[in-house]
Design a protein around this motif. Structure first.
Motif, PDB file in Angstrom:
ATOM      1  N   MET A   1       0.841  -1.186   0.000  1.00 24.63           N
ATOM      2  CA  MET A   1       0.000   0.000   0.000  1.00 24.63           C
ATOM      3  C   MET A   1       0.885   1.247   0.000  1.00 24.63           C
ATOM      4  N   ASN A   2       0.490   2.247  -0.769  1.00 27.85           N
ATOM      5  CA  ASN A   2       1.226   3.507  -0.837  1.00 27.85           C
ATOM      6  C   ASN A   2       0.722   4.420   0.285  1.00 27.85           C
ATOM      7  N   SER A   3       1.481   4.530   1.370  1.00 29.31           N
ATOM      8  CA  SER A   3       1.029   5.287   2.543  1.00 29.31           C
ATOM      9  C   SER A   3       1.093   6.796   2.350  1.00 29.31           C
ATOM     10  N   ALA A   4       1.585   7.267   1.198  1.00 29.67           N
ATOM     11  CA  ALA A   4       1.640   8.709   0.947  1.00 29.67           C
ATOM     12  C   ALA A   4       0.251   9.277   0.676  1.00 29.67           C
ATOM     13  N   PHE A   5      -0.705   8.406   0.377  1.00 34.28           N
ATOM     14  CA  PHE A   5      -2.063   8.871   0.095  1.00 34.28           C
ATOM     15  C   PHE A   5      -2.868   8.984   1.379  1.00 34.28           C
ATOM     16  N   GLY A   6      -3.597  10.091   1.494  1.00 33.09           N
ATOM     17  CA  GLY A   6      -4.496  10.279   2.612  1.00 33.09           C
ATOM     18  C   GLY A   6      -5.906   9.855   2.217  1.00 33.09           C
ATOM     19  N   GLN A 100       5.232  13.936  -4.414  1.00 30.32           N
ATOM     20  CA  GLN A 100       6.259  13.205  -5.160  1.00 30.32           C
ATOM     21  C   GLN A 100       6.368  11.742  -4.699  1.00 30.32           C
ATOM     22  N   THR A 101       6.275  11.514  -3.411  1.00 32.49           N
ATOM     23  CA  THR A 101       6.312  10.155  -2.886  1.00 32.49           C
ATOM     24  C   THR A 101       5.117   9.351  -3.382  1.00 32.49           C
ATOM     25  N   ALA A 102       3.941   9.981  -3.393  1.00 36.15           N
ATOM     26  CA  ALA A 102       2.738   9.306  -3.873  1.00 36.15           C
ATOM     27  C   ALA A 102       2.861   8.932  -5.337  1.00 36.15           C
ATOM     28  N   VAL A 103       3.340   9.874  -6.147  1.00 37.91           N
ATOM     29  CA  VAL A 103       3.506   9.612  -7.589  1.00 37.91           C
ATOM     30  C   VAL A 103       4.536   8.504  -7.802  1.00 37.91           C
ATOM     31  N   HIS A 104       5.649   8.588  -7.117  1.00 35.24           N
ATOM     32  CA  HIS A 104       6.695   7.570  -7.259  1.00 35.24           C
ATOM     33  C   HIS A 104       6.169   6.191  -6.871  1.00 35.24           C
ATOM     34  N   GLY A 105       5.367   6.139  -5.840  1.00 31.10           N
ATOM     35  CA  GLY A 105       4.812   4.871  -5.361  1.00 31.10           C
ATOM     36  C   GLY A 105       3.849   4.225  -6.337  1.00 31.10           C
ATOM     37  N   LEU A 106       3.230   5.045  -7.169  1.00 31.51           N
ATOM     38  CA  LEU A 106       2.297   4.494  -8.164  1.00 31.51           C
ATOM     39  C   LEU A 106       3.063   3.804  -9.283  1.00 31.51           C
TER      40      LEU A 106
END
Length: 106
Positions: A1-6, A100-106
């Motif tokens: 799971m990408n934890s950068a997303f709220g 940026q972390t969220a985008v990278h995680g996708l």
């Protein structure tokens, strides 16, 4: 799971009849109008409805307006499918403080 997303910020929906759609969400689900905006060049009206921390962004494209977006099938310079202007969900927006972390995680 990408934890950068709220949490989900809002869901965007193209509607056929703004007045009836707003009435439905107000009467049945307790949403209220938070803000209204639009773009006459694109022939679009937008309304953000809010209930608590939940938001729904409604878009109605007018056939009577200049209809630039419908003719060119472009939104902000990007080519879109003809179905973009028909009623339905267009996007879901998430909150993040780490873009940026969220985008990278996708």
């Amino acid at each position: 799971m990408n934890s950068a997303f709220g949490n989900i910020d809002h869901v965007a929906i193209v509607v056929a009849n703004m007045k009836r759609t707003i009435a439905f969400y107000r009467r049945n689900l307790g949403f209220e109008i938070e803000r209204e905006f639009g773009n006459s060049d694109l022939g679009v009206r937008a309304v953000v409805l809010k209930r608590g921390r939940s938001r729904i962004e409604l878009f109605e494209y007018s056939d009577a307006k200049p209809g630039f977006a419908k003719r060119t099938r472009r939104i902000h310079g990007i080519k879109v499918n003809r179905d973009y202007f028909t009623p339905g969900i267009r996007h879901i927006a998430f909150r993040t403080s780490q873009f940026q972390t969220a985008v990278h995680g996708l």
